[in-house]
Design an enzyme around this catalytic site. Structure first.
Site, short mmCIF file in Angstrom:
data_model
loop_
_atom_site.label_atom_id
_atom_site.label_comp_id
_atom_site.label_asym_id
_atom_site.label_seq_id
_atom_site.Cartn_x
_atom_site.Cartn_y
_atom_site.Cartn_z
N GLY A 164 0.81 -1.22 0.00
CA GLY A 164 0.00 0.00 0.00
C GLY A 164 0.83 1.26 0.00
O GLY A 164 0.54 2.22 -0.72
N CYS A 165 1.89 1.25 0.77
CA CYS A 165 2.77 2.43 0.85
C CYS A 165 3.51 2.65 -0.46
O CYS A 165 3.73 3.79 -0.87
CB CYS A 165 3.75 2.26 2.01
SG CYS A 165 2.93 2.11 3.63
N THR A 166 3.90 1.56 -1.10
CA THR A 166 4.57 1.68 -2.40
C THR A 166 3.61 2.24 -3.44
O THR A 166 3.99 3.06 -4.29
CB THR A 166 5.12 0.32 -2.84
OG1 THR A 166 6.13 -0.11 -1.91
CG2 THR A 166 5.73 0.39 -4.22
#
Length: 232
Positions: free
Chosen positions: A127-129
Site C-alpha cells: 500500500g505504501c509503495t
C-alpha cells in the site's frame, strides 16, 4: 584386681596414643594429606578456599571479573512533544533525519515553496509503495504548481534510502522514529502511523489534510486541492 602391665603405646605419662579415625584417614588419603599427629585437618578445612585476614575474619576470594555497567538505551529516552498542528497552524521548528541521514528542520521546508507531506505506515510495503509511486509519477505536476513533495514515516533512514533507490523516488523521505511530528499532525495512534497527507502553503501554514486516505487516492486528492488554490 591387679592392673595389667603397660603396653609400648603408652607414653611417659601413662596415656594412650590418640586413635586415628578410619573415616577421617580415608578422606585425608584421598586428597593426599599427611595423617601424622598434629598435621590432621578436617575435610572441611581442606576444602576451605577463603583467605583469613590478620584480624581472623574471612575474606571472599576475588574472581577477577569486572561488573559491566548497563548501557543507556536511546530508545528509553522520553520522546519530545509538539503541539497539535491543525488547519491554519504552521510547521514547527523540529529537526528530523532524511534518507541520507542528514538533519532537516521541517520549518524550513516551505520557506520558498508550498509543500505536500504524505505519511506512510511502513516503507516498501504494497500500500505504501502504491501511494509513494503515485506521488512519484505525478511529481512534475506538483513542482509545476509550486509545491515540493516529502514522504514522512517512522522508518529509519537506511530503510527509506533503500526503498527510494528501489522505486526511483525523486523526492526526499523524512524519518520520524518516535512519531513526534506524525503525532502532532494527528496521524499517530497506538504506535502506528495513519496513511495521510498534509498540504502547507508557502510560508508554512497548513491549508488541507486527509487523515486517513487510500493509497491510490492520496496523490490525486492532494493535486486536486492544490489546483483550487489561487496562484501567486
Amino acid at each position: 584386681m591387679p592392673r595389667k602391665a603397660g603396653t609400648a603405646d603408652e607414653g611417659a605419662a601413662g596415656q594412650l596414643a590418640p586413635r586415628r579415625s578410619t573415616r577421617l584417614t580415608a578422606a585425608l588419603a584421598a586428597v593426599g594429606a599427611s595423617v601424622e599427629p598434629g598435621n590432621v585437618k578436617r575435610p572441611r578445612e581442606i576444602e576451605e578456599t577463603d583467605e583469613v585476614t590478620d584480624a581472623g575474619s574471612k575474606k571472599a576470594k576475588s574472581t577477577g571479573r569486572k561488573t559491566k555497567e548497563p548501557k543507556e538505551d536511546a530508545s528509553d529516552t522520553p520522546a519530545p512533544t509538539l503541539s497539535p498542528i491543525d488547519v491554519g497552524d504552521s510547521l514547527p521548528s523540529f529537526v528530523l533525519k532524511n534518507e541520507q541521514d542528514e538533519d532537516v528542520d521541517v520549518a524550513t521546508l516551505s520557506a520558498e515553496k508550498g509543500v505536500v507531506i504524505f505519511l506512510v505506515p511502513k516503507a516498501d510495503t504494497p500500500g505504501c509503495t502504491n501511494q509513494a509511486c503515485g506521488f512519484r509519477d505525478s511529481y512534475p505536476d506538483f513542482t509545476s504548481a509550486g509545491f515540493d513533495v516529502y514522504c514522512l514515516s517512522a522508518d529509519k533512514p537506511a530503510a527509506q534510502n533503500k526503498w527510494k533507490t528501489k522505486k526511483e523516488l525523486q523526492y526526499p523521505l523524512l524519518s520520524d522514529p518516535k512519531r513526534v511530528l506524525i503525532t502532532a499532525l494527528g496521524a499517530g495512534e497506538g504506535g502506528k502511523t495513519k496513511r495521510s497527507h498534509f498540504i502547507f502553503e508557502k510560508g508554512g501554514k497548513l491549508v488541507d489534510k486527509k487523515v486517513p486516505v487510500k493509497p491510490v487516492d492520496s496523490p490525486r486528492f492532494a493535486y486536486e486541492f492544490i489546483k483550487t488554490l489561487p496562484t501567486v
